[in-house]
Scaffold this motif. Structure first.
Motif, short mmCIF file in Angstrom:
data_model
loop_
_atom_site.label_atom_id
_atom_site.label_comp_id
_atom_site.label_asym_id
_atom_site.label_seq_id
_atom_site.Cartn_x
_atom_site.Cartn_y
_atom_site.Cartn_z
N UNK A 5 12.45 11.58 -12.31
CA UNK A 5 11.25 10.94 -11.77
C UNK A 5 10.77 9.74 -12.59
N UNK A 6 10.92 9.80 -13.90
CA UNK A 6 10.36 8.74 -14.75
C UNK A 6 10.87 7.34 -14.43
N UNK A 7 12.17 7.15 -14.18
CA UNK A 7 12.62 5.78 -13.90
C UNK A 7 11.96 5.13 -12.69
N UNK A 8 11.44 5.93 -11.76
CA UNK A 8 10.81 5.37 -10.57
C UNK A 8 9.37 4.95 -10.77
N UNK A 9 8.82 5.25 -11.93
CA UNK A 9 7.43 4.88 -12.20
C UNK A 9 7.35 3.50 -12.82
N UNK A 10 6.24 2.84 -12.58
CA UNK A 10 6.04 1.50 -13.12
C UNK A 10 4.69 1.42 -13.81
N UNK A 11 4.56 0.45 -14.71
CA UNK A 11 3.27 0.15 -15.31
C UNK A 11 3.00 0.86 -16.62
N UNK A 12 1.81 0.60 -17.14
CA UNK A 12 1.40 1.14 -18.44
C UNK A 12 1.27 2.66 -18.39
N UNK A 13 0.80 3.20 -17.27
CA UNK A 13 0.70 4.65 -17.14
C UNK A 13 2.07 5.30 -17.27
N UNK A 14 3.06 4.68 -16.67
CA UNK A 14 4.42 5.22 -16.73
C UNK A 14 4.92 5.23 -18.18
N UNK A 29 0.83 -1.21 0.00
CA UNK A 29 0.00 0.00 0.00
C UNK A 29 0.87 1.26 0.00
N UNK A 30 1.93 1.25 0.79
CA UNK A 30 2.86 2.40 0.82
C UNK A 30 3.54 2.59 -0.54
N UNK A 31 3.96 1.48 -1.15
CA UNK A 31 4.59 1.56 -2.47
C UNK A 31 3.61 2.10 -3.50
N UNK A 32 2.36 1.64 -3.44
CA UNK A 32 1.35 2.13 -4.37
C UNK A 32 1.09 3.62 -4.18
N UNK A 33 1.08 4.07 -2.92
CA UNK A 33 0.90 5.50 -2.64
C UNK A 33 2.06 6.31 -3.21
N UNK A 34 3.28 5.82 -3.02
CA UNK A 34 4.46 6.52 -3.56
C UNK A 34 4.40 6.58 -5.08
N UNK A 35 4.00 5.46 -5.70
CA UNK A 35 3.88 5.41 -7.15
C UNK A 35 2.84 6.41 -7.65
N UNK A 36 1.70 6.45 -6.97
CA UNK A 36 0.64 7.37 -7.38
C UNK A 36 1.08 8.82 -7.20
N UNK A 37 1.76 9.10 -6.11
CA UNK A 37 2.28 10.47 -5.88
C UNK A 37 3.29 10.84 -6.96
N UNK A 38 4.20 9.93 -7.26
CA UNK A 38 5.20 10.19 -8.29
C UNK A 38 4.54 10.37 -9.66
N UNK A 39 3.54 9.57 -9.96
CA UNK A 39 2.84 9.69 -11.24
C UNK A 39 2.15 11.05 -11.34
N UNK A 40 1.47 11.46 -10.27
CA UNK A 40 0.81 12.78 -10.28
C UNK A 40 1.82 13.90 -10.44
N UNK A 41 2.96 13.75 -9.80
CA UNK A 41 4.00 14.76 -9.91
C UNK A 41 4.49 14.88 -11.36
N UNK A 42 4.71 13.73 -11.99
CA UNK A 42 5.16 13.73 -13.39
C UNK A 42 4.08 14.29 -14.30
N UNK A 43 2.82 13.96 -14.04
CA UNK A 43 1.72 14.50 -14.85
C UNK A 43 1.69 16.02 -14.73
N UNK A 44 1.86 16.54 -13.51
CA UNK A 44 1.87 17.99 -13.32
C UNK A 44 3.04 18.63 -14.06
#
Length: 194
Positions: free
Chosen positions: A75-84, A9-24
């Motif tokens: 930031x990009x290398x820390x993202x995972x998945x299709x969204x990344x 859950x913590x990893x998923x939260x970090x991923x989501x935060x990082x994804x939102x940061x990259x989107x911004x």
């Protein structure tokens, strides 16, 4: 909830935060790109082509864009998945578009500066750093995913035009050089001044 679930859950939260940061940041990149396009279009309509004030404003947008590119690259290398993957593709698309805009705008601007009868004294000091940026653009365009012989030819022509502009305008003296005399030379007594 067990320790593995908490960790996930913590990893998923970090991923989501990082994804939102990259989107911004991608949104900010897009805004800077649009502003740079608007500046370029305004410069093309300017009755005084080769305007140095335009170039400074345009380059400020390019510098802001490049700073965001550096952050996103971290930031990009820390993202995972299709969204990344989708975010990475959008980032590369914007970066390539801005590279194209820079090279084409530089070509038009430096060619227009060559056609001017008089160039500003500060042109040499303001434009000299562009040689390195054009060299970087040429390196990117020479190989890899961004290879484009036509755009590389435009960058080469822009660099040649810039070199000619720099030859026409001398660099301003650097009064902070250690070789410069500490005091201005004094007039001799024989000149009637003391």
């Amino acid at each position: 909830m067990g320790p593995r679930e908490v960790e996930r859950e913590e990893r998923d939260k970090r991923q989501e935060h990082a994804r939102r940061e990259v989107v911004a940041m991608l949104g900010a990149l897009e805004a800077h790109a649009h502003q740079a396009v608007e500046l370029t279009q305004a410069a093309l309509r300017d009755p005084r082509p080769g305007n140095l004030a335009f170039w400074r404003a345009f380059r400020a947008k390019i510098d802001d864009f490049r700073a965001l590119v550096s952050l996103i690259n971290l930031r990009l290398p820390g993202l995972e998945g299709a969204r990344a993957d989708a975010l990475g593709q959008e980032f590369r698309r914007l970066d390539a578009a801005m590279l194209t805009l820079y090279v084409r705008t530089a070509g038009v601007h430096f060619r227009a500066m060559l056609d001017r009868a008089v160039l500003p004294l500060v042109a040499h000091d303001v434009l000299r750093p562009e040689l390195a940026l054009l060299d970087e653009a040429l390196a990117r365009l020479a190989g890899g995913e961004e290879a484009s012989p036509r755009l590389a030819a435009s960058a080469t022509a822009a660099r040649a035009d810039l070199e000619e502009v720099l030859r026409r305008v001398p660099a301003l003296p650097d009064f902070d050089e250690p070789d410069a005399p500490a005091d201005p030379p004094r007039l001799a007594a024989r000149d009637g001044l003391q």
